[in-house]
Design an enzyme around this catalytic site. Structure first.
Site, PDB file in Angstrom:
ATOM      1  N   LYS A  99      11.478  -8.748  -7.001  1.00 34.62           N
ATOM      2  CA  LYS A  99      12.224  -7.762  -6.030  1.00 34.62           C
ATOM      3  C   LYS A  99      12.187  -8.410  -4.512  1.00 34.62           C
ATOM      4  CE  LYS A  99      11.794  -3.851  -8.944  1.00 34.62           C
ATOM      5  NZ  LYS A  99      11.544  -2.572  -8.827  1.00 34.62           N
TER       6      LYS A  99
ATOM      7  N   ALA B 114       6.476  -0.853  -5.750  1.00 34.05           N
ATOM      8  CA  ALA B 114       7.264   0.380  -6.110  1.00 34.05           C
ATOM      9  C   ALA B 114       7.021   1.468  -5.175  1.00 34.05           C
ATOM     10  CB  ALA B 114       6.516   1.041  -7.773  1.00 34.05           C
TER      11      ALA B 114
ATOM     12  N   ASN C 212      -4.859   4.356  -1.912  1.00 36.55           N
ATOM     13  CA  ASN C 212      -4.677   3.112  -2.509  1.00 36.55           C
ATOM     14  C   ASN C 212      -6.014   2.460  -2.742  1.00 36.55           C
ATOM     15  OD1 ASN C 212      -3.294   1.077  -3.938  1.00 36.55           O
ATOM     16  ND2 ASN C 212      -3.631  -0.402  -2.451  1.00 36.55           N
TER      17      ASN C 212
ATOM     18  N   ALA D 169      -6.960  -1.238   2.903  1.00 40.15           N
ATOM     19  CA  ALA D 169      -6.034  -1.860   4.031  1.00 40.15           C
ATOM     20  C   ALA D 169      -4.527  -1.758   3.680  1.00 40.15           C
ATOM     21  CB  ALA D 169      -6.462  -3.056   4.209  1.00 40.15           C
TER      22      ALA D 169
END
Ligand code: NDP
Length: 278
Positions: A65, A130, A150, A154
Site C-alpha cells: 500500500k 491499517a 500501540n 513511539a
C-alpha cells in the site's frame, strides 16, 4: 471488457475477486477482476504490465500500500493523509491513488452496525498501515476522544503527530497499553495484526465501557481472539472486519464504475460462505 485486479503478496486468500464479481453482476457492469501475486520486489512491474495489457485499475493489499502511494501520479486527499493507497485508477497518462479503507470502516460501523461515533470515546489499537488509513476518517466523525494505543509506544505518538492538525475539538491522545489504566471507551477498534498470531493486545478490561462496542479489523468464521476476549468480558456488541472489507471494495467499485453497489447482500453471502468453510 474493462479489467481490474487486486495485487498483493500473498494473494490467494483475497476475497476481493468474489466481492467485485458480485458487485458487477448486481449492477450489470461488464468487467473482469482477478487476483495477481506480485513478487515482493516486483510491485511496480506487475502494475505496469497489467496496465499495458489494458487494465483499468487495481486494488492494492499487503504489503504494497505504501509503494502504491509512491507509484500514483495523483493522490486524493485521504490517500495523501493516510500515506497509503489501496485503489489505483489508470486514466490516460495519470495514475490516481486513493484509499478507501477508512471510509469502509466508518460506513461499516455507522451504517451497517448502527454504531455512531460522534460524541463517543473511541480507542484505536495499533499504529500500523491499517490504523494510519483510518485515523483521519475517525477524527472527521467528531468523537469526543480518540486515543491511539500501540505496543511500540513511539509509533503511536508518530501517528498522532501526523494527524494532530486535523483534531479540531477532539481530545486526541496516544500512548502505550499501560497508559489506558483509568480511561474508559465506548468504541474499541482493534487495528493490530495480533489476531493473526492468535494473540490479543494487552488492553486492560477497564478500558471497555459497560456497553462498549468491540470491533476487530481482522475477520474469521468465529470470534477472533480479540472478540472472544471482549465476549468473555460480557460485551455483546461485537463485529469483525468483514463488513469493512466489503465496504472498502464498494467504494473502489463506485470510484471506478460511477455506480454504488449494494453491499448488504454481498456481505451476507460472504458471511455464509465463511461460516460454511470453517
Ligand atoms: P501492520 O503490520 O502495518 O501493523 C501491525 C500492527 O499490529 C502494529 O501496530 C503492531 O504493533 C501491532 N501488533 C502486531 N502484533 C501484535 C501483538 N501480538 N500485540 C499487540 N500489537 C501487535 O499491519 P496492518 O496495519 O496492515 O494490519 C493490521 C490488521 O488490520 C490486520 O489484521 C489486517 O488483516 C487488518 N486489516 C483489515 C482490513 C479490512 O478491510 N477488514 C483492511 C486492512 C487491514 P508494533 O508497532 O508494536 O509492531
Amino acid at each position: 471488457m474493462d479489467r481490474y485486479a487486486v495485487i498483493g503478496h500473498p494473494i490467494k486468500h483475497s476475497k476481493s475477486p468474489i466481492i467485485h464479481a458480485a458487485f458487477a453482476r448486481q449492477t450489470r457492469q461488464d468487467l473482469s477482476y482477478q487476483a495477481l501475486l506480485a513478487p515482493l520486489d516486483g510491485f511496480s512491474d506487475t502494475v505496469r504490465t497489467f496496465r499495458a495489457d489494458g487494465g483499468s485499475g487495481v486494488n492494492v493489499t499487503v504489503p504494497f500500500k505504501r509503494e502504491a502511494c509512491a507509484l500514483a501520479t495523483r493522490l486524493t486527499a485521504r490517500a495523501e493523509a493516510a500515506g497509503a493507497v489501496n485503489t489505483l485508477t489508470f486514466r490516460d497518462d495519470i495514475v490516481v491513488g486513493d484509499n478507501t479503507d477508512g471510509v469502509g470502516l466508518i460506513r461499516d460501523l455507522i451504517v451497517n452496525l448502527a454504531c455512531p461515533l460522534a460524541g463517543r470515546r473511541v480507542l484505536l489499537l495499533g499504529a500500523g498501515g491499517a490504523a494510519r488509513g483510518v485515523v483521519l476518517p475517525l477524527l472527521q466523525t467528531k468523537p469526543t476522544i480518540l486515543t491511539i494505543a500501540n505496543r511500540t509506544e513511539a509509533r503511536a505518538h508518530e501517528l498522532r503527530a501526523a494527524f494532530v492538525r486535523h483534531a479540531g475539538q477532539v481530545l486526541f491522545t496516544a500512548g502505550s497499553y499501560q497508559d489506558l489504566d483509568g480511561w474508559e471507551f465506548d468504541v474499541v477498534i482493534n487495528a493490530t495484526s495480533a489476531s493473526l498470531e492468535n494473540d490479543i493486545p494487552p488492553i486492560p478490561a477497564s478500558a471497555f465501557a459497560p456497553d462498549a462496542f468491540a470491533y476487530d479489523m481482522m475477520y474469521s468464521a468465529g470470534d477472533t481472539p480479540f472478540l472472544a476476549m471482549a465476549r468473555d468480558l460480557g460485551l455483546t456488541r461485537l463485529a469483525d472486519g468483514l463488513g469493512m472489507l466489503v465496504e472498502q471494495a464498494a467504494e473502489s467499485f463506485a470510484l471506478w464504475r460511477g455506480v454504488r453497489p449494494r453491499s448488504a447482500p454481498v456481505l451476507s453471502r460472504l458471511r455464509r460462505k465463511l461460516a460454511s468453510s470453517s
